[in-house]
Design a protein around this motif. Structure first.
Motif, mmCIF file in Angstrom:
data_model
loop_
_atom_site.group_PDB
_atom_site.id
_atom_site.type_symbol
_atom_site.label_atom_id
_atom_site.label_comp_id
_atom_site.label_asym_id
_atom_site.label_seq_id
_atom_site.Cartn_x
_atom_site.Cartn_y
_atom_site.Cartn_z
ATOM 1 N N GLY A 65 0.816 -1.208 0.000
ATOM 2 C CA GLY A 65 0.000 0.000 0.000
ATOM 3 C C GLY A 65 0.852 1.262 0.000
ATOM 4 N N HIS A 66 0.358 2.287 -0.674
ATOM 5 C CA HIS A 66 1.052 3.574 -0.672
ATOM 6 C C HIS A 66 0.073 4.707 -0.379
ATOM 7 C CE1 HIS A 66 4.418 1.454 -2.253
ATOM 8 N NE2 HIS A 66 4.032 1.422 -3.512
ATOM 9 N N CYS A 132 5.503 7.844 2.493
ATOM 10 C CA CYS A 132 4.445 6.833 2.591
ATOM 11 C C CYS A 132 4.494 6.269 4.005
ATOM 12 C CB CYS A 132 4.671 5.715 1.568
ATOM 13 S SG CYS A 132 3.515 4.330 1.754
ATOM 14 N N PHE A 134 2.876 3.550 5.106
ATOM 15 C CA PHE A 134 2.701 2.094 5.188
ATOM 16 C C PHE A 134 3.903 1.557 5.988
ATOM 17 C CE2 PHE A 134 2.923 -2.295 3.888
ATOM 18 C CZ PHE A 134 1.622 -2.671 3.624
ATOM 19 N N HIS A 137 7.802 1.588 4.962
ATOM 20 C CA HIS A 137 8.036 2.262 3.671
ATOM 21 C C HIS A 137 8.726 3.625 3.768
ATOM 22 C CE1 HIS A 137 5.002 -0.114 0.987
ATOM 23 N NE2 HIS A 137 5.677 -0.900 1.808
ATOM 24 N N MET A 141 10.433 5.385 0.701
ATOM 25 C CA MET A 141 9.448 6.217 0.001
ATOM 26 C C MET A 141 9.347 7.559 0.705
ATOM 27 S SD MET A 141 6.448 3.543 -1.000
ATOM 28 C CE MET A 141 5.935 4.494 -2.444
HETATM 29 CO CO CO Z 1 4.116 2.651 0.430
#
Ligand code: CO
Length: 149
Positions: A65-66, A132, A134, A137, A141
């Motif tokens: 997921g992002h 992000c 998640f 992440h 990210m």
């Molecule tokens: Co992500």
């Protein structure tokens, strides 16, 4: 007369589009846990700024997921830790977290989402980032978000 009118309409449409483009950006996240941009410039001339996120991968939001969270760089670790506790149903962001400038919903492969924030919410000398939230992440990210004239 008609030609002149049509030309004026075309010109004003072009002007509006270029203005709108300055106050919005589209970024991509993929299945390799990466965004495709390292920095986002936010013009101080924008009242509001929009970040659109396109997940160009195939994996589901539960697996890869992002989302996009905008915050002061110093707050990332705290937002991340509380986001994990908040869980996937809350998009890995603690509800009403005052450290969060803005965040988008969490998406999976093939989906698109966005966030919009008031540029006046950004302090002038703070090192802002987008990341992000998640679990796991944010170290990969993550990019800078720079306020520019
Ligand atoms: Co992500």
């Amino acid at each position: 007369m008609l030609t002149r009118c049509a030309l004026a309409l075309v010109l004003s449409t072009v002007a509006w589009q270029s203005f709108a483009a300055d106050c919005a950006v589209e970024i991509e996240g993929n299945d390799l846990m990466k965004f495709n941009v390292a920095n986002i410039d936010v013009s101080q001339r924008c009242k509001a700024f929009t970040i659109r996120l396109k997940h160009v991968g195939k994996l589901s939001r539960n697996v890869m997921g992002h989302n996009v969270v905008v915050a002061d760089a110093a707050d990332v670790a705290g937002i991340d830790a509380d986001g994990i506790k908040a869980g996937v149903t809350r998009h890995y962001v603690k509800p009403e977290d005052p450290r969060v400038v803005a965040f988008s919903p969490l998406i999976g492969g093939g989906e698109t989402t966005s966030l919009t924030f008031q540029v006046a919410k950004l302090g002038k000398d703070k090192p802002y980032v987008f990341f992000c939230s998640f679990p796991g992440h944010s170290s990969m990210m993550r990019g800078t978000l720079t306020l520019v004239p």
